[in-house]
Design a protein around this motif. Structure first.
Motif, PDB file in Angstrom:
ATOM      1  N   GLN A 146      57.113  31.904  36.680  1.00  0.00           N
ATOM      2  CA  GLN A 146      56.513  32.927  37.115  1.00  0.00           C
ATOM      3  C   GLN A 146      56.042  32.847  38.527  1.00  0.00           C
ATOM      4  OE1 GLN A 146      57.549  35.131  34.915  1.00  0.00           O
ATOM      5  NE2 GLN A 146      55.328  36.186  35.023  1.00  0.00           N
TER       6      GLN A 146
ATOM      7  N   ARG B 126      59.094  33.373  40.562  1.00  0.00           N
ATOM      8  CA  ARG B 126      59.696  34.813  40.414  1.00  0.00           C
ATOM      9  C   ARG B 126      58.791  35.777  41.326  1.00  0.00           C
ATOM     10  NH1 ARG B 126      59.967  37.499  34.584  1.00  0.00           N
ATOM     11  NH2 ARG B 126      61.138  39.392  34.950  1.00  0.00           N
ATOM     12  N   LYS B 127      57.422  35.675  41.358  1.00  0.00           N
ATOM     13  CA  LYS B 127      56.553  36.408  42.081  1.00  0.00           C
ATOM     14  C   LYS B 127      56.513  36.086  43.551  1.00  0.00           C
ATOM     15  CE  LYS B 127      53.999  37.690  38.012  1.00  0.00           C
ATOM     16  NZ  LYS B 127      52.696  37.434  37.228  1.00  0.00           N
TER      17      LYS B 127
ATOM     18  N   SER C  29      62.046  40.786  31.925  1.00  0.00           N
ATOM     19  CA  SER C  29      60.694  41.265  31.089  1.00  0.00           C
ATOM     20  C   SER C  29      61.199  42.612  30.178  1.00  0.00           C
ATOM     21  CB  SER C  29      59.619  41.796  31.782  1.00  0.00           C
ATOM     22  OG  SER C  29      58.878  40.742  32.596  1.00  0.00           O
TER      23      SER C  29
ATOM     24  N   ARG D 197      64.847  34.011  39.137  1.00  0.00           N
ATOM     25  CA  ARG D 197      64.343  33.962  37.580  1.00  0.00           C
ATOM     26  C   ARG D 197      65.172  32.906  37.091  1.00  0.00           C
ATOM     27  NH1 ARG D 197      62.292  33.161  33.699  1.00  0.00           N
ATOM     28  NH2 ARG D 197      61.805  34.497  31.880  1.00  0.00           N
TER      29      ARG D 197
ATOM     30  N   TYR E  72      57.085  28.286  31.974  1.00  0.00           N
ATOM     31  CA  TYR E  72      56.894  29.466  32.353  1.00  0.00           C
ATOM     32  C   TYR E  72      55.765  29.964  33.192  1.00  0.00           C
ATOM     33  CZ  TYR E  72      55.698  34.460  31.204  1.00  0.00           C
ATOM     34  OH  TYR E  72      55.693  35.797  31.642  1.00  0.00           O
ATOM     35  N   TYR E  73      54.509  29.192  32.759  1.00  0.00           N
ATOM     36  CA  TYR E  73      53.309  29.376  34.017  1.00  0.00           C
ATOM     37  C   TYR E  73      53.265  28.744  35.358  1.00  0.00           C
ATOM     38  CZ  TYR E  73      51.202  31.678  29.742  1.00  0.00           C
ATOM     39  OH  TYR E  73      51.092  32.472  28.696  1.00  0.00           O
TER      40      TYR E  73
END
Length: 798
Positions: free
Chosen positions: A423, A426-427, A5, A116, A418-419
């Motif tokens: 993400q 990654r989280k 980011s 990532r 991405y969604y």
């Protein structure tokens, strides 16, 4: 692609200096943080979005820059912006952790990079397994397997170098060619943190040694992952930065210098463009900027801030100008051009990452660019495979209709990635604890299995490029059936190509197109010439073999488009992109080409092909490669030099003898002048290129006269393509004496014919555009009509 980011924050203040803009951790935290956190900077998102847009438009955008091969011709430079931004952000993270904790946790850094980057890559590679099953021709299976496995382990750039690959921007290229840039970045992510720690550690020891005799210096590399109560104290921001700055600058200069030397030494542009060592300079420019900002702080004075903002605006304009105009390859690109683009990118980054947002940052922080930046990793990963699958042949679309569909599909997949994938992983929403190790290992194993199983049956014989047709030895008279992987009539052993290449990218043409078997007997195999009992089953049609380089490929593709009009013809392709007639030491001094060593076996290949096809006519069409300088007995020679002309005349004599040995008429096409932008390929001015073309054509004419009794004829294609300014042609339709547009007859619904002006040579050399243009059709029809008028080809139209 840069994957962080876009975050940057005020680091702890350096005594007596302005606050830095480098990434920071909370130095007041009672325990050591697991990683540095960076303040979000929307302008950097927008900068990344602009970069990925440039790359996407470069790979597609058929209506941009009409005369420049239909692409945003310098969009490939967006990759260099990614490199510089990666160097800046990664180094900022590392310095923030060092400043806040006095150590760097490689385990934490690498695990975060893996979470990532790896999941999205694994999904792409798994999708390539489905592509291999559903779409890929047999000739691509080995390429997909190799490219996929090398991409999985992030060494795709070296695979492309050692296999002679590079971007093939037309036809049917590998859907994984773009993985080379990710490989360069991931190799940086593996090596750079360790180097940063070692250099900072050495620098800190020197500082402490000067201060207190080294009694308090940390001497153990255990600091690399130290934590808890025994963790080293936070380092002073400047400790070790001088050593790191000097070494990084020296590395950047060394990499750029090696690029220049390597380019001059072997003229292998794929090696120069794709190599991790030669491309390190672009990344290290960003690293140098990050070190300076973390060490000395951002520009603090109002005057300095104004100067930086003006410089950034000019640098951003310079980058955009380069994206629009600097075609690959351009003279000077590897002699400082890429380095200059990196410096311009660094200036823009310095302004955008400043704690005080300025005009440039606000422009780049527009919502559309920011959003593109957020999904840029997935968009980069998916757009190229989408473009390969959604080609004109499969969709029936072209122009902006096809482009808009490609963009929509690429964006949709990137958003979903991405969604729904990037993400959450990654989280840490999907996997926890022991799963963080087991899940990646299992996923990698599944992807490897998918790539191997889906390409089952692939052999080295499937690899794109010229080969000699062979089949297993059988007794005379034994019927031969289809052989897996064997080339079929109508496609030949040379692989058609559409012409324009790019990063990596690659000279007049080195890309590949798989051509459907519509011109020969489906399923037939090429027998060993010694076993030949007769010509292939061409159903009594007039047999034509085409030989040449990418110009010959253009002609063959053009013949394919009009076979319905000439049902009495049977056509076999032996043209191979990147393979000129000249046989020499292998090194070719042509921008973007490198070595053509693998193309020197044409004598054996043509002998076998002519014995198999027994053509009645051979269309001989070379051009782009023989114009260039090449090594002969260790010396660089070129057309118009007596040593080259005498030697090349012998090459032509040998070729005409081989091609006409079976009694075929050999129709030698003269070479048309090369016009912009392809005239830049040769590193000399346009007039000298024209002189070299004239010398080649004189050699062709003399050779045809010598072989006239053997059936050789000259077809003056060059005079038709470039009739000259005083020829009576419309002056507005001439580019320095050569035709721009030619009328293409189009049948209408009422049975009549209308004429539409189409580009003859969109890139100034090839009679086609992206494998889908109409120039090749016009030229093929002209050749057939001319040879029919001369009663060389019988009037066998259906």
């Amino acid at each position: 692609m840069v994957d962080l980011s876009s975050r940057i924050a005020d680091a702890p203040r350096v005594p007596s200096r302005a606050p830095t803009a480098a990434a920071s951790v909370d130095a007041n935290s009672p325990s050591r943080p697991s990683h540095a956190r960076l303040k979000h900077m929307p302008g950097l998102d927008g900068l990344r979005g602009a970069a990925v847009a440039a790359v996407v438009f470069f790979h597609d955008a058929p209506l941009w820059n009409g005369d420049r091969d239909g692409r945003l011709v310098g969009g490939y430079l967006g990759v260099d912006l990614f490199f510089t931004l990666s160097g800046f952000l990664i180094t900022s993270l590392l310095l923030a952790e060092w400043t806040g904790t006095g150590a760097i946790s490689l385990k934490t850094f690498w695990s975060r990079r893996a979470r990532r980057l790896l999941p999205a890559v694994l999904v792409v590679l798994a999708a390539m397994g489905l592509f291999a099953v559903w779409f890929a021709p047999d000739s691509q299976l080995e390429v997909i397997r190799k490219d996929g496995l090398y991409a999985l382990f992030y060494v795709a750039n070296w695979n492309a170098i050692f296999s002679g690959g590079g971007y093939a921007l037309g036809g049917t290229p590998s859907p994984l060619e773009h993985m080379w840039s990710l490989a360069v970045e991931e190799q940086f992510y593996v090596v750079w943190p360790l180097l940063v720690f070692v250099l900072l550690h050495l620098g800190r020891r020197r500082v402490q040694a000067r201060r207190d005799g080294a009694h308090g210096a940390h001497g153990a590399l255990g600091d690399l992952d130290a934590g808890g109560p025994s963790a080293p104290a936070p380092a002073r921001p400047g400790a070790g930065f001088a050593v790191l700055a000097v070494c990084t600058t020296v590395g950047m200069v060394a990499s750029a210098a090696y690029m220049v030397l390597r380019h001059h030494d072997v003229t292998d542009v794929n090696r120069v463009y794709l190599g991790s060592d030669t491309r390190a300079s672009s990344i290290l420019i960003g690293a140098v900027l990050a070190i300076w900002v973390a060490w000395r702080g951002p520009v603090a004075s109002r005057a300095g801030r104004t100067v930086l903002e003006v410089a950034a605006a000019l640098a951003l304009a310079g980058l955009v100008f380069a994206w629009v105009t600097v075609e690959y390859p351009t003279p000077g690109l590897f002699e400082g051009g890429l380095l200059l683009c990196g410096v311009l990118a660094a200036i823009v980054i310095a302004a955008v990452a400043h704690p005080v947002q300025g005009p440039v940052s606000k422009v780049l922080a527009t919502p559309a660019l920011r959003y593109l930046g957020l999904i840029s990793y997935g968009l980069y990963l998916w757009h190229w495979p989408v473009f390969v699958v959604l080609n004109p042949d499969r969709t029936g679309w072209s122009g902006w209709q096809l482009s808009l569909v490609r963009y929509a599909v690429s964006m949709g997949i990137a958003m979903a990635s991405y969604y729904l994938l990037e993400q959450p992983i990654r989280k840490g929403r999907w996997i926890h604890g022991w799963q963080t190790v087991a899940a990646p290992v299992a996923a990698v194993a599944v992807v490897i299995a998918a790539l191997v199983v889906s390409t089952d049956g692939a052999t080295a014989d499937n690899l794109a490029g010229p080969s000699i047709p062979t089949v297993p030895t059988v007794a005379p008279g034994t019927p031969t059936g289809p052989t897996p992987g064997a080339p079929t009539p109508g496609t030949g052993t040379g692989t058609p190509s559409s012409g324009a290449t790019g990063p990596g990218v690659t000279a007049p043409s080195t890309d590949t197109t798989d051509t459907a078997d519509t011109t020969g007997a489906t399923g037939a195999t090429r027998p060993d010439p010694s076993l030949l009992a007769g010509p292939p089953e061409s159903d009594g049609r007039y047999r034509i073999t085409i030989v040449g380089d990418s110009l010959g490929v253009s002609t063959f593709l053009g013949f394919e488009t009009i076979l319905d009009e000439h049902g009495g013809l049977w056509v076999d392709n032996q043209a191979a992109s990147g393979c000129g007639l000249s046989r020499a030491d292998g090194d070719v001094r042509i921008l973007g080409a490198g070595s053509d060593t693998g193309c020197h076996g044409w004598e054996e290949r043509y002998t076998a092909a002519v014995a198999w096809a027994q053509p009645q006519l051979v269309v001989f069409q070379f051009g782009g490669w023989d114009i260039a300088e090449r090594k002969l007995d260790g010396e660089w020679v070129r057309p118009c030099q007596p040593v080259f002309d005498d030697w090349f005349a012998g090459e032509v004599d040998d070729a005409l003898g081989v091609l006409g040995a079976g009694g075929a008429t050999v129709a030698v096409m003269t070479v048309a002048y090369v016009r912009e932008p392809r005239s830049d390929l040769y590193g000399v001015d346009a007039d000298e290129v024209d002189e070299r073309v004239d010398c080649l054509n004189r050699i062709y004419r003399a050779a045809v006269e010598r072989h006239a009794d053997d059936g050789a004829v000259l077809v003056d294609l060059a005079a038709w393509v470039c009739p000259g300014e005083g020829s009576g042609e419309d002056p507005d339709n001439l580019d320095d004496g050569c035709k721009k547009n030619v009328a293409l007859p189009i049948a209408d619904d009422d049975g009549g014919v209308t004429f539409e002006d189409v580009r003859l040579r969109p890139d100034g050399l090839h009679y086609e555009q992206d494998g889908n243009g109409e120039g090749k059709t016009i030229v093929a029809r002209w050749i057939i009509d001319t040879l029919t008028d001369e009663q060389i080809i019988p009037a066998l139209t259906s």
